[in-house]
Design an enzyme around this catalytic site. Structure first.
Site, PDB file in Angstrom:
ATOM      1  N   TRP A 159       0.836  -1.195   0.000  1.00 44.25           N
ATOM      2  CA  TRP A 159       0.000   0.000   0.000  1.00 44.25           C
ATOM      3  C   TRP A 159       0.875   1.251   0.000  1.00 44.25           C
ATOM      4  CZ3 TRP A 159      -1.041  -4.332   2.986  1.00 44.25           C
ATOM      5  CH2 TRP A 159      -2.193  -5.031   2.620  1.00 44.25           C
ATOM      6  N   HIS A 175      -7.015   1.673   2.328  1.00 41.64           N
ATOM      7  CA  HIS A 175      -8.074   0.704   2.034  1.00 41.64           C
ATOM      8  C   HIS A 175      -9.180   0.863   3.072  1.00 41.64           C
ATOM      9  CE1 HIS A 175      -5.411  -2.455   4.407  1.00 41.64           C
ATOM     10  NE2 HIS A 175      -5.470  -1.288   4.983  1.00 41.64           N
ATOM     11  N   ARG A 217      -4.082   6.392  -2.488  1.00 43.12           N
ATOM     12  CA  ARG A 217      -2.755   5.754  -2.611  1.00 43.12           C
ATOM     13  C   ARG A 217      -1.823   6.637  -3.414  1.00 43.12           C
ATOM     14  NH1 ARG A 217      -3.890  -0.738  -3.177  1.00 43.12           N
ATOM     15  NH2 ARG A 217      -5.527  -0.738  -1.607  1.00 43.12           N
ATOM     16  N   GLN A 241     -13.469   1.891  -2.413  1.00 40.78           N
ATOM     17  CA  GLN A 241     -13.493   0.442  -2.201  1.00 40.78           C
ATOM     18  C   GLN A 241     -14.763   0.105  -1.443  1.00 40.78           C
ATOM     19  OE1 GLN A 241     -10.097  -0.929   0.066  1.00 40.78           O
ATOM     20  NE2 GLN A 241      -8.902  -1.290  -1.787  1.00 40.78           N
ATOM     21  N   VAL A 292      -5.531 -11.945   6.565  1.00 40.74           N
ATOM     22  CA  VAL A 292      -6.348 -13.148   6.369  1.00 40.74           C
ATOM     23  C   VAL A 292      -5.450 -14.375   6.260  1.00 40.74           C
ATOM     24  CG1 VAL A 292      -8.383 -12.132   5.288  1.00 40.74           C
ATOM     25  CG2 VAL A 292      -6.386 -12.633   3.886  1.00 40.74           C
ATOM     26  N   ALA A 301     -13.529 -11.958   5.119  1.00 41.05           N
ATOM     27  CA  ALA A 301     -13.529 -10.528   4.782  1.00 41.05           C
ATOM     28  C   ALA A 301     -13.135 -10.401   3.320  1.00 41.05           C
ATOM     29  CB  ALA A 301     -12.538  -9.781   5.666  1.00 41.05           C
TER      30      ALA A 301
END
Ligand code: YSA
Length: 323
Positions: free
Chosen positions: A151, A166, A192, A206, A249, A291
């Protein structure tokens, strides 16, 4: 083909009897699904030389027809009785002011919200100016972790603040304040420090999804996301999950959707990492969840076959009026 269209619309414009009829003709020719618009859109499929040649002719015809529409429109609006004399005919039809409408991204956002709400998700939001803690640390991306390079971040000078890269920080913010089970989606603006091109901008939207429960599995995710795409694209779609990496995740996957024979990468997703649960005070032995995060512009671009993200932010009425 192009000349036939031109002749047909010149004739139609000449014969139009009133403003309503003229506007209908304009819509059939230059509207979002107009005959000329369709041809202009199909140019991208032609080879270089042919595209250039056909493109020039089509744009020339477009200009000519736009001028004709304008001329004829003026004739109708100037012909109104109250303009011809200096008395006011209160029974004369009024002139409707131009009406605004929602931006295409707002329309797509609303549509996404409605689909998820119909599956029991609540819509939640969070701050655009974020702390390092929520944007990274709470998401299992500690300081100096190489994954931070994923990022490109706008840091706010001399403050422990940044522009969120995000919508994922809202996962942590929400879980900290709410007990599971839960289902949320989070649409919102992100930033970004990236070079702008046809698919990237420094600011974009997003939407994040999060579902936590006792037995929420990747199978639930696939079912829900398939249902979402089915409703969003208004057709049956094939969805596949490919292994991928996001620090928050485990396992992580990339979600692809098959459209017109091609697999398109649409969103990042995965099963919430135990460290993220620990960080917000959930016991990872009791709770599990999935997610996901997708680009709103990307979804809108696929749905409406838009080939440049910058169109959304150009304020060009020729683009905006098509929605
Ligand atoms: C992954 C797993 C989760 O459990 C939850 C969320 C995610 C997504 C993760 N937070 C993320 O940001 N992934 S991403 O960097 O790949 O961005 C997701 C989408 O945002 C991209 O697929 C793209 O559509 C959009 N995006 C990213 N940078 C962009 C952009 N859109 C326009 N301009 C940019 N600069």
């Amino acid at each position: 083909m192009l000349n036939k269209i031109k002749e047909k619309f010149i004739k139609d414009i000449r014969q139009a009897k009133d403003l309503k009829e003229l506007e209908e003709i304009c819509r059939c020719c230059l509207g979002r699904k107009g005959e000329l618009t369709k041809i202009l859109r199909s140019l991208k499929d032609l080879s270089g030389e042919e595209r250039k040649e056909k493109g020039q002719i089509a744009n020339q015809i477009k200009k000519e027809l736009e001028n004709l529409f304008q001329e004829k429109k003026l004739r109708f609006t100037n012909d109104l009785p109250h303009r011809q004399t200096n008395w006011i005919d209160v029974t004369a039809p009024g002139i409707l002011p131009d009406q605004g409408h929602l931006h295409p991204l707002t329309l797509v956002q609303k549509e996404i919200e409605e689909i998820f709400q119909s599956m029991g998700f609540s819509v939640v939001d969070g701050p655009e100016v974020e702390t390092e803690q929520y944007n990274f640390n709470a998401l299992n991306v500690p300081k100096d972790h190489p994954a931070r390079d994923l990022w490109d971040t706008f840091w706010l000078k001399d403050l422990d603040l940044l522009l969120r890269t995000h919508t994922s920080p809202v996962q942590a913010r929400y879980m900290e304040k709410n007990n599971p089970p839960l289902r949320i989606i989070v649409p919102g603006r992100c930033f970004r420090h990236e070079a702008t091109d046809a698919t990237h901008d420094v600011q974009f939207y997003q939407f994040e999804g999060l579902m936590v429960g006792k037995k929420v599995s990747a199978v639930n995710f696939k079912g829900i996301i398939e249902e979402f795409f089915k409703q969003f694209f208004k057709s049956d779609v094939k969805v596949r999950l490919r292994p991928s990496y996001f620090p928050f995740v485990e396992p992580g996957f990339e979600v692809d959707v098959k459209r017109n024979g091609d697999w398109l990468e649409i969103m990042g997703a995965g099963m919430v990492h135990p460290n993220v649960f620990k960080e917000v005070g959930y016991n990872p032995n009791n709770w599990q969840g999935f997610a996901f995060g997708a680009g709103l512009e990307r979804l809108a671009m696929i749905k409406y076959q838009i080939d440049d993200i910058r169109l959304f932010y150009s304020s060009d009425l020729r683009f905006l009026n098509q929605f």
